[in-house]
Design an enzyme around this catalytic site. Structure first.
Site, PDB file in Angstrom:
ATOM      1  N   LYS A  11       0.831  -1.209   0.000  1.00 19.16           N
ATOM      2  CA  LYS A  11       0.000   0.000   0.000  1.00 19.16           C
ATOM      3  C   LYS A  11       0.871   1.268   0.000  1.00 19.16           C
ATOM      4  O   LYS A  11       2.080   1.200   0.242  1.00 19.16           O
ATOM      5  CB  LYS A  11      -0.936  -0.048   1.219  1.00 19.16           C
ATOM      6  CG  LYS A  11      -1.959  -1.206   1.156  1.00 19.16           C
ATOM      7  CD  LYS A  11      -2.932  -1.154   2.334  1.00 19.16           C
ATOM      8  CE  LYS A  11      -3.977  -2.258   2.253  1.00 19.16           C
ATOM      9  NZ  LYS A  11      -4.963  -2.176   3.366  1.00 19.16           N
ATOM     10  N   TYR A  51     -12.303  -2.346  -3.970  1.00 18.00           N
ATOM     11  CA  TYR A  51     -12.821  -2.501  -2.605  1.00 18.00           C
ATOM     12  C   TYR A  51     -14.359  -2.413  -2.568  1.00 18.00           C
ATOM     13  O   TYR A  51     -14.920  -2.092  -1.521  1.00 18.00           O
ATOM     14  CB  TYR A  51     -12.205  -1.463  -1.682  1.00 18.00           C
ATOM     15  CG  TYR A  51     -10.823  -1.847  -1.149  1.00 18.00           C
ATOM     16  CD1 TYR A  51     -10.665  -2.985  -0.344  1.00 18.00           C
ATOM     17  CD2 TYR A  51      -9.701  -1.089  -1.412  1.00 18.00           C
ATOM     18  CE1 TYR A  51      -9.427  -3.344   0.165  1.00 18.00           C
ATOM     19  CE2 TYR A  51      -8.448  -1.440  -0.907  1.00 18.00           C
ATOM     20  CZ  TYR A  51      -8.326  -2.571  -0.119  1.00 18.00           C
ATOM     21  OH  TYR A  51      -7.099  -2.928   0.396  1.00 18.00           O
ATOM     22  N   ASN A 114      -2.135   0.255   6.839  1.00 21.81           N
ATOM     23  CA  ASN A 114      -1.623  -1.021   7.365  1.00 21.81           C
ATOM     24  C   ASN A 114      -0.749  -1.787   6.371  1.00 21.81           C
ATOM     25  O   ASN A 114      -0.691  -3.017   6.402  1.00 21.81           O
ATOM     26  CB  ASN A 114      -2.766  -1.868   7.928  1.00 21.81           C
ATOM     27  CG  ASN A 114      -3.802  -2.238   6.889  1.00 21.81           C
ATOM     28  OD1 ASN A 114      -3.673  -1.864   5.724  1.00 21.81           O
ATOM     29  ND2 ASN A 114      -4.817  -2.982   7.295  1.00 21.81           N
ATOM     30  N   HIS A 117      -2.098  -5.415   1.506  1.00 15.21           N
ATOM     31  CA  HIS A 117      -3.375  -6.100   1.288  1.00 15.21           C
ATOM     32  C   HIS A 117      -3.088  -7.528   0.853  1.00 15.21           C
ATOM     33  O   HIS A 117      -2.127  -7.775   0.127  1.00 15.21           O
ATOM     34  CB  HIS A 117      -4.175  -5.414   0.166  1.00 15.21           C
ATOM     35  CG  HIS A 117      -5.277  -6.299  -0.377  1.00 15.21           C
ATOM     36  ND1 HIS A 117      -6.508  -6.377   0.227  1.00 15.21           N
ATOM     37  CD2 HIS A 117      -5.297  -7.178  -1.409  1.00 15.21           C
ATOM     38  CE1 HIS A 117      -7.252  -7.274  -0.446  1.00 15.21           C
ATOM     39  NE2 HIS A 117      -6.529  -7.766  -1.440  1.00 15.21           N
ATOM     40  N   GLU A 128      -9.328 -11.151  -7.686  1.00 11.61           N
ATOM     41  CA  GLU A 128      -8.415 -10.017  -7.473  1.00 11.61           C
ATOM     42  C   GLU A 128      -7.187 -10.096  -8.384  1.00 11.61           C
ATOM     43  O   GLU A 128      -6.724  -9.074  -8.885  1.00 11.61           O
ATOM     44  CB  GLU A 128      -7.997  -9.954  -6.003  1.00 11.61           C
ATOM     45  CG  GLU A 128      -9.154  -9.551  -5.107  1.00 11.61           C
ATOM     46  CD  GLU A 128      -8.768  -9.385  -3.649  1.00 11.61           C
ATOM     47  OE1 GLU A 128      -9.655  -9.018  -2.855  1.00 11.61           O
ATOM     48  OE2 GLU A 128      -7.590  -9.611  -3.297  1.00 11.61           O
TER      49      GLU A 128
HETATM   50  P1  RTP Z   1      -7.020  -5.998   3.203  1.00 14.71           P
HETATM   51  O1  RTP Z   1      -8.327  -6.314   2.508  1.00 14.71           O
HETATM   52  O2  RTP Z   1      -6.511  -4.611   2.926  1.00 14.71           O
HETATM   53  O3  RTP Z   1      -5.990  -7.070   2.975  1.00 14.71           O
HETATM   54  O4  RTP Z   1      -7.245  -6.036   4.776  1.00 14.71           O
HETATM   55  P2  RTP Z   1      -8.077  -7.073   5.609  1.00 14.71           P
HETATM   56  O5  RTP Z   1      -8.640  -8.158   4.734  1.00 14.71           O
HETATM   57  O6  RTP Z   1      -7.215  -7.468   6.749  1.00 14.71           O
HETATM   58  O7  RTP Z   1      -9.248  -6.140   6.127  1.00 14.71           O
HETATM   59  P3  RTP Z   1     -10.677  -5.827   5.465  1.00 14.71           P
HETATM   60  O8  RTP Z   1     -11.730  -6.140   6.478  1.00 14.71           O
HETATM   61  O9  RTP Z   1     -10.791  -6.434   4.109  1.00 14.71           O
HETATM   62  O10 RTP Z   1     -10.623  -4.239   5.324  1.00 14.71           O
HETATM   63  C1  RTP Z   1      -9.963  -3.611   4.240  1.00 14.71           C
HETATM   64  C2  RTP Z   1      -9.144  -2.453   4.753  1.00 14.71           C
HETATM   65  O11 RTP Z   1     -10.004  -1.459   5.281  1.00 14.71           O
HETATM   66  C3  RTP Z   1      -9.405  -0.862   6.407  1.00 14.71           C
HETATM   67  N1  RTP Z   1     -10.245  -1.032   7.569  1.00 14.71           N
HETATM   68  N2  RTP Z   1     -10.450  -0.101   8.420  1.00 14.71           N
HETATM   69  N3  RTP Z   1     -11.345   1.409  10.641  1.00 14.71           N
HETATM   70  C4  RTP Z   1     -11.725   0.148  10.510  1.00 14.71           C
HETATM   71  O12 RTP Z   1     -12.445  -0.407  11.312  1.00 14.71           O
HETATM   72  C5  RTP Z   1     -11.245  -0.593   9.357  1.00 14.71           C
HETATM   73  N4  RTP Z   1     -11.543  -1.836   9.106  1.00 14.71           N
HETATM   74  C6  RTP Z   1     -10.898  -2.113   7.952  1.00 14.71           C
HETATM   75  C7  RTP Z   1      -8.080  -1.510   6.653  1.00 14.71           C
HETATM   76  O13 RTP Z   1      -7.058  -0.705   6.105  1.00 14.71           O
HETATM   77  C8  RTP Z   1      -8.198  -2.826   5.908  1.00 14.71           C
HETATM   78  O14 RTP Z   1      -6.936  -3.290   5.470  1.00 14.71           O
HETATM   79 MG    MG Z   2      -9.724  -7.761   2.977  1.00 15.30          MG
END
Ligand code: RTP
Ligand code: MG
Length: 143
Positions: A11, A51, A114, A117, A128
Protein backbone atom coordinates in the site's frame (compact mmCIF):
# COMPACT_ATOMS: atom_id res chain seq x y z
CA UNK A 1 -1.63 -29.16 -0.25
CA UNK A 2 -2.79 -27.18 -3.27
CA UNK A 3 -0.69 -24.65 -5.16
CA UNK A 4 -2.67 -21.41 -5.10
CA UNK A 5 -2.31 -17.84 -6.30
CA UNK A 6 -3.15 -14.79 -4.22
CA UNK A 7 -3.09 -11.04 -4.75
CA UNK A 8 -0.77 -8.81 -2.74
CA UNK A 9 -0.76 -5.01 -2.69
CA UNK A 10 2.03 -3.07 -1.01
CA UNK A 11 0.00 0.00 0.00
CA UNK A 12 1.03 3.68 -0.39
CA UNK A 13 2.39 3.96 3.18
CA UNK A 14 4.81 1.06 2.70
CA UNK A 15 5.87 2.21 -0.78
CA UNK A 16 6.59 5.66 0.75
CA UNK A 17 8.70 3.99 3.48
CA UNK A 18 10.82 2.37 0.73
CA UNK A 19 10.34 -1.17 2.05
CA UNK A 20 9.17 -2.97 -1.12
CA UNK A 21 12.32 -5.12 -1.09
CA UNK A 22 12.00 -5.92 2.61
CA UNK A 23 8.41 -7.12 2.04
CA UNK A 24 9.42 -9.09 -1.09
CA UNK A 25 12.10 -10.86 1.02
CA UNK A 26 9.43 -11.97 3.46
CA UNK A 27 7.33 -13.40 0.61
CA UNK A 28 10.36 -15.32 -0.63
CA UNK A 29 11.30 -16.60 2.83
CA UNK A 30 7.72 -17.86 3.19
CA UNK A 31 8.02 -19.84 -0.07
CA UNK A 32 5.77 -17.48 -2.06
CA UNK A 33 6.90 -16.78 -5.63
CA UNK A 34 6.08 -13.55 -7.48
CA UNK A 35 4.43 -14.53 -10.80
CA UNK A 36 3.39 -11.00 -11.90
CA UNK A 37 4.09 -7.49 -10.59
CA UNK A 38 3.30 -3.88 -11.47
CA UNK A 39 3.67 -0.48 -9.80
CA UNK A 40 0.77 1.87 -10.42
CA UNK A 41 -1.05 4.83 -8.96
CA UNK A 42 -4.67 3.71 -8.62
CA UNK A 43 -7.44 6.01 -9.85
CA UNK A 44 -10.38 6.62 -7.53
CA UNK A 45 -12.54 4.49 -9.85
CA UNK A 46 -10.09 1.57 -9.69
CA UNK A 47 -9.79 1.74 -5.89
CA UNK A 48 -13.59 1.93 -5.46
CA UNK A 49 -14.05 -1.05 -7.80
CA UNK A 50 -11.34 -3.11 -6.09
CA UNK A 51 -12.82 -2.50 -2.60
CA UNK A 52 -16.50 -2.58 -3.78
CA UNK A 53 -17.26 -5.28 -1.17
CA UNK A 54 -16.68 -2.60 1.52
CA UNK A 55 -18.68 0.21 -0.12
CA UNK A 56 -21.33 0.37 2.63
CA UNK A 57 -18.76 0.35 5.45
CA UNK A 58 -18.05 3.58 7.39
CA UNK A 59 -14.33 3.42 6.57
CA UNK A 60 -14.85 3.10 2.77
CA UNK A 61 -14.08 6.71 1.79
CA UNK A 62 -10.99 6.90 4.02
CA UNK A 63 -9.80 3.56 2.62
CA UNK A 64 -10.18 4.74 -0.99
CA UNK A 65 -8.55 8.14 -0.22
CA UNK A 66 -5.60 6.32 1.35
CA UNK A 67 -5.23 3.80 -1.48
CA UNK A 68 -5.00 6.61 -4.07
CA UNK A 69 -2.65 8.77 -1.97
CA UNK A 70 0.46 7.42 -3.73
CA UNK A 71 1.71 4.57 -5.87
CA UNK A 72 1.14 0.95 -4.89
CA UNK A 73 3.04 -2.20 -5.83
CA UNK A 74 0.72 -5.01 -6.92
CA UNK A 75 1.81 -8.63 -7.27
CA UNK A 76 0.39 -12.09 -7.78
CA UNK A 77 2.02 -14.64 -5.47
CA UNK A 78 2.06 -18.39 -6.00
CA UNK A 79 2.77 -21.23 -3.62
CA UNK A 80 1.32 -24.04 -1.53
CA UNK A 81 -1.58 -22.75 0.51
CA UNK A 82 -0.64 -19.26 -0.72
CA UNK A 83 -3.80 -17.42 0.36
CA UNK A 84 -3.57 -18.43 4.04
CA UNK A 85 0.24 -18.38 4.15
CA UNK A 86 0.27 -14.82 2.81
CA UNK A 87 -2.30 -13.66 5.38
CA UNK A 88 -0.24 -15.31 8.12
CA UNK A 89 2.89 -13.32 7.28
CA UNK A 90 0.85 -10.09 6.83
CA UNK A 91 -0.61 -10.33 10.35
CA UNK A 92 -3.93 -8.99 11.65
CA UNK A 93 -5.67 -6.02 9.94
CA UNK A 94 -5.02 -3.86 13.03
CA UNK A 95 -1.24 -3.77 13.59
CA UNK A 96 -1.84 -3.50 17.36
CA UNK A 97 -3.35 -7.01 17.20
CA UNK A 98 -0.78 -8.43 14.76
CA UNK A 99 1.69 -11.13 15.89
CA UNK A 100 5.27 -9.93 16.38
CA UNK A 101 7.37 -10.55 13.27
CA UNK A 102 4.47 -10.08 10.85
CA UNK A 103 4.59 -7.37 8.16
CA UNK A 104 1.85 -5.30 9.78
CA UNK A 105 3.33 -5.61 13.31
CA UNK A 106 6.72 -4.49 12.01
CA UNK A 107 5.77 -1.80 9.47
CA UNK A 108 2.12 -0.63 9.78
CA UNK A 109 1.22 2.50 11.71
CA UNK A 110 -2.54 2.00 12.12
CA UNK A 111 -5.55 -0.04 10.98
CA UNK A 112 -6.12 2.58 8.25
CA UNK A 113 -2.52 2.64 7.00
CA UNK A 114 -1.62 -1.02 7.36
CA UNK A 115 1.10 -1.54 4.74
CA UNK A 116 -0.29 -4.47 2.76
CA UNK A 117 -3.38 -6.10 1.29
CA UNK A 118 -3.88 -9.81 0.76
CA UNK A 119 -6.79 -11.76 -0.73
CA UNK A 120 -8.91 -13.41 1.96
CA UNK A 121 -10.04 -16.64 0.18
CA UNK A 122 -9.21 -18.72 -2.88
CA UNK A 123 -12.30 -17.44 -4.79
CA UNK A 124 -11.61 -13.76 -4.10
CA UNK A 125 -7.92 -14.34 -4.87
CA UNK A 126 -8.80 -15.42 -8.43
CA UNK A 127 -11.04 -12.38 -8.90
CA UNK A 128 -8.41 -10.02 -7.47
CA UNK A 129 -5.54 -11.46 -9.54
CA UNK A 130 -7.72 -11.10 -12.66
CA UNK A 131 -8.58 -7.51 -11.65
CA UNK A 132 -4.94 -6.49 -12.20
CA UNK A 133 -3.37 -9.09 -14.49
CA UNK A 134 -4.32 -10.70 -17.79
CA UNK A 135 -3.55 -14.40 -18.41
CA UNK A 136 -0.45 -13.56 -20.49
CA UNK A 137 1.02 -11.45 -17.65
CA UNK A 138 1.09 -14.39 -15.20
CA UNK A 139 4.40 -16.22 -15.54
CA UNK A 140 5.02 -19.91 -14.96
CA UNK A 141 7.58 -20.44 -12.17
CA UNK A 142 8.11 -24.15 -12.61
CA UNK A 143 11.89 -24.47 -13.17
P1 RTP B 1 -7.02 -6.00 3.20
O1 RTP B 1 -8.33 -6.31 2.51
O2 RTP B 1 -6.51 -4.61 2.93
O3 RTP B 1 -5.99 -7.07 2.97
O4 RTP B 1 -7.24 -6.04 4.78
P2 RTP B 1 -8.08 -7.07 5.61
O5 RTP B 1 -8.64 -8.16 4.73
O6 RTP B 1 -7.21 -7.47 6.75
O7 RTP B 1 -9.25 -6.14 6.13
P3 RTP B 1 -10.68 -5.83 5.47
O8 RTP B 1 -11.73 -6.14 6.48
O9 RTP B 1 -10.79 -6.43 4.11
O10 RTP B 1 -10.62 -4.24 5.32
C1 RTP B 1 -9.96 -3.61 4.24
C2 RTP B 1 -9.14 -2.45 4.75
O11 RTP B 1 -10.00 -1.46 5.28
C3 RTP B 1 -9.41 -0.86 6.41
N1 RTP B 1 -10.24 -1.03 7.57
N2 RTP B 1 -10.45 -0.10 8.42
N3 RTP B 1 -11.35 1.41 10.64
C4 RTP B 1 -11.73 0.15 10.51
O12 RTP B 1 -12.45 -0.41 11.31
C5 RTP B 1 -11.24 -0.59 9.36
N4 RTP B 1 -11.54 -1.84 9.11
C6 RTP B 1 -10.90 -2.11 7.95
C7 RTP B 1 -8.08 -1.51 6.65
O13 RTP B 1 -7.06 -0.71 6.11
C8 RTP B 1 -8.20 -2.83 5.91
O14 RTP B 1 -6.94 -3.29 5.47
MG1 MG C 1 -9.72 -7.76 2.98
Amino acid sequence: MAVERTLSIIKPDAVAKNIIGEIYSRFERAGLKIVAARMLHLSREQAEAFYAVHKERPFFKDLVDFMISGPVMVQALEGENAVARHREIMGATDPKQAEPGTIRADFADSIDENAVHGSDAVETATQEVNFFFGPDELCARTR
